[in-house]
Design an enzyme around this catalytic site. Structure first.
Site, PDB file in Angstrom:
ATOM      1  N   HIS A   1      -4.590 -81.338 -15.816  1.00  0.00           N
ATOM      2  CA  HIS A   1      -5.797 -82.113 -16.159  1.00  0.00           C
ATOM      3  C   HIS A   1      -7.054 -81.472 -15.555  1.00  0.00           C
ATOM      4  O   HIS A   1      -8.042 -82.157 -15.309  1.00  0.00           O
ATOM      5  CB  HIS A   1      -5.708 -83.573 -15.688  1.00  0.00           C
ATOM      6  CG  HIS A   1      -4.411 -84.241 -16.020  1.00  0.00           C
ATOM      7  ND1 HIS A   1      -4.196 -84.936 -17.182  1.00  0.00           N
ATOM      8  CD2 HIS A   1      -3.230 -84.265 -15.343  1.00  0.00           C
ATOM      9  CE1 HIS A   1      -2.947 -85.391 -17.204  1.00  0.00           C
ATOM     10  NE2 HIS A   1      -2.332 -84.983 -16.108  1.00  0.00           N
TER      11      HIS A   1
ATOM     12  N   SER B   1     -28.644 -60.661 -17.307  1.00  0.00           N
ATOM     13  CA  SER B   1     -29.556 -61.507 -18.070  1.00  0.00           C
ATOM     14  C   SER B   1     -30.916 -60.824 -18.083  1.00  0.00           C
ATOM     15  O   SER B   1     -31.333 -60.211 -17.092  1.00  0.00           O
ATOM     16  CB  SER B   1     -29.678 -62.873 -17.394  1.00  0.00           C
ATOM     17  OG  SER B   1     -30.909 -63.482 -17.735  1.00  0.00           O
TER      18      SER B   1
ATOM     19  N   LYS C   1     -28.039 -62.694 -12.403  1.00  0.00           N
ATOM     20  CA  LYS C   1     -26.870 -63.067 -13.207  1.00  0.00           C
ATOM     21  C   LYS C   1     -25.897 -61.918 -13.471  1.00  0.00           C
ATOM     22  O   LYS C   1     -26.303 -60.780 -13.662  1.00  0.00           O
ATOM     23  CB  LYS C   1     -27.320 -63.629 -14.584  1.00  0.00           C
ATOM     24  CG  LYS C   1     -28.104 -64.914 -14.533  1.00  0.00           C
ATOM     25  CD  LYS C   1     -27.274 -66.170 -14.283  1.00  0.00           C
ATOM     26  CE  LYS C   1     -26.262 -66.461 -15.345  1.00  0.00           C
ATOM     27  NZ  LYS C   1     -26.807 -67.183 -16.496  1.00  0.00           N
TER      28      LYS C   1
ATOM     29  N   GLU D   1     -16.290 -64.489 -22.996  1.00  0.00           N
ATOM     30  CA  GLU D   1     -16.785 -65.507 -23.925  1.00  0.00           C
ATOM     31  C   GLU D   1     -16.547 -65.087 -25.375  1.00  0.00           C
ATOM     32  O   GLU D   1     -16.188 -65.903 -26.230  1.00  0.00           O
ATOM     33  CB  GLU D   1     -18.276 -65.758 -23.688  1.00  0.00           C
ATOM     34  CG  GLU D   1     -18.563 -66.365 -22.326  1.00  0.00           C
ATOM     35  CD  GLU D   1     -20.056 -66.356 -22.014  1.00  0.00           C
ATOM     36  OE1 GLU D   1     -20.695 -67.391 -22.226  1.00  0.00           O
ATOM     37  OE2 GLU D   1     -20.587 -65.309 -21.588  1.00  0.00           O
TER      38      GLU D   1
END
Ligand code: ARG
Length: 473
Positions: A171, A292, A298, A305
């Site tokens: 979970h 970024s 970043k 992704e």
């Protein structure tokens, strides 16, 4: 979708097709030609088309259906065409619709009338089914190789981290401590099943459609065993109607790819989570991270992704072909020409996704200290405590569960971990508890004790790494 490159517009706009135009007095409209032509994408099948034609021509000569001289001229011409295509000098023409007619038309230019004998006892229907099967067979082999490379990267990391403790989740809540090696080997199992699906699909699809002709077989005395063998098939497909209309092999390939893509997307999602500051479990190499343009600090896991996203594309392509095939009456229908772009798209996407995932895993640096610190949070050794009560005090598990729950509540109230409670605290809830209990409360003790078959103990993982190498690499 596949780029439509190197395709010349027709130069015979008002002419009829040299291949099938005998009964026509006008050529197709530009729109008709645009919707009908597949050469923009099926040129990818050129090598398989030529391979199939060579096997067919040789068999026709061996059976005395065409002369040995004609077969020799055809085979030499096909080899020359292959060289022209590979050197980039071949001119693909949309007016010639597809790879089959582009090759045959060029063959006529090169060797004259003998070219016309190649299509004896054959149709584009069995030809295209054969070409695509040969292509998908290679794609299955390629996917197997690429999955194996990813398994190797995962097994290497699992070996390094056989004893690194991390939180195991259910979970998405901290459940019990596990080892990172164990977690990575879970993916090796999934990928192993993917490879066994590839193997099954390959064995099932390896029957030759060639010689089924348009749909009914042929009156010529062909030898289908011979062409099947020449093309590496196990046997000829048994039913000519099925042979020209079967696209199960393409759907099975994409089904196997879809399930593998789902596995990749799950691993990708974990990488995305684990790269975040909140987790901080892994750092990808510079080669597989991006920055970024506005936030200089970043490091983004873009490749993960994108692998996560590409599963959607692969599943979409499988859906596209299943919906094309659904409800199609026997036998061949031009609908089936739309089988190719999904297959090609899946092959490109899987090759890229697997290469990206392999690169990410190979260069990943895990933060074992951070994982271990997290592993102890959330009372993750509560089950170990309950098991201790069962083992040492012979308590029924349900009672032990209840006692442990009371201890967790106490630790929660005091704002500490289970292992930080004093013996007196514990005895105030269960008199039988002794000093010995602290031996099962640390996360290292917890994972070390899970030695059941398939369990997470470091000694198990070390053994499973060896087994996995022997099974998969
Ligand atoms: N380009 C066609 C395809 O990909 C080849 C088969 C055409 N057959 C036919 N009867 N028109 O399916």
């Amino acid at each position: 979708m596949t780029e439509k490159k190197n395709v010349k517009k027709p130069d015979n706009a008002q002419g009829t097709s040299a291949m099938w135009g005998g009964r026509f007095s006008a050529g197709p409209s530009a729109v008709m030609e645009a919707i009908n032509a597949s050469i923009g994408f099926d040129q990818k099948l050129y090598a398989q088309d030529i391979q199939g034609s060579k096997a067919h021509a040789q068999m026709l000569a061996d059976q005395g259906i065409i002369s040995g001289d004609d077969a020799a001229a055809i085979i030499k011409g096909l080899d020359d065409i292959k060289s022209e295509i590979e050197s980039g000098s071949f001119e693909f023409k949309a007016a010639l619709e597809d790879i089959h007619m582009n090759v045959e038309s060029r063959l006529r230019e090169l060797i004259g009338d003998a070219a016309g004998r190649l299509h004896t006892a054959r149709s584009r229907n069995d030809q295209v089914a054969t070409d695509l099967k040969l292509w998908v067979r290679d794609a299955l082999d390629g996917m197997d190789r690429d999955i194996k490379a990813l398994q190797k990267a995962l097994i290497d990391q699992a070996e390094k981290h056989a004893a690194s403790v991390m939180p195991g989740f259910t979970h998405m809540q901290t459940a019990q401590p596990v080892t990172l090696g164990h977690h990575l080997l879970a993916y090796v199992e999934m990928l192993g099943r993917d490879r066994s699906r590839v193997k099954d699909a390959r064995a099932r699809m390896n029957e030759s459609p060639l010689g089924a002709a348009a749909l009914a077989g042929t009156s010529f005395p062909i030898d289908r065993e011979k062409t099947a063998k020449a093309l590496g098939f196990d046997r000829p497909a048994a039913n000519s109607l099925d042979a020209v209309s079967d696209r199960d092999f393409a759907m099975e390939y994409m089904s196997a790819a879809s399930i593998a893509a789902v596995h990749l997307s799950r691993l990708a999602e974990e990488i995305v989570l684990w790269c975040s500051d909140q987790f901080g479990y892994v750092r990808l190499s510079d080669e597989f991270s991006t920055g970024s343009s506005i936030m200089p600090q970043k490091r983004n896991p873009d490749a993960a992704e994108l692998v996560r996203a590409k599963a959607g594309r692969v599943i979409g392509m499988l859906n596209a072909l299943m919906i094309v095939m659904k409800g199609l009456p026997m036998t061949y229908g031009k609908d089936m020409q739309d089988d190719k772009e999904p297959v090609f798209e899946v092959a490109d996407t899987m090759a890229l996704s697997l290469a990206a995932m392999t690169g990410m895993i190979e260069g990943a640096v895990f933060n074992a200290a951070r994982m271990k610190a997290d592993a102890g949070k959330g009372f993750s050794t509560a089950t170990d405590l309950a098991d201790w009560l069962v083992r040492t005090l012979a308590m029924p598990f349900r009672d032990a569960h209840h006692v442990t729950g009371a201890l967790v509540k106490m630790a929660e109230q005091k704002g500490c971990g289970l292992e930080d409670l004093s013996l007196d605290d514990m005895r105030s809830i269960e008199k039988g508890i002794t000093e010995d209990v602290f031996g099962v409360l640390g996360v290292d003790n917890s994972v070390a004790s899970r030695r059941s078959f398939g369990g997470t103990a470091p000694e198990n993982v070390a053994r499973q790494v060896q087994d996995a190498r022997a099974r998969w690499l």
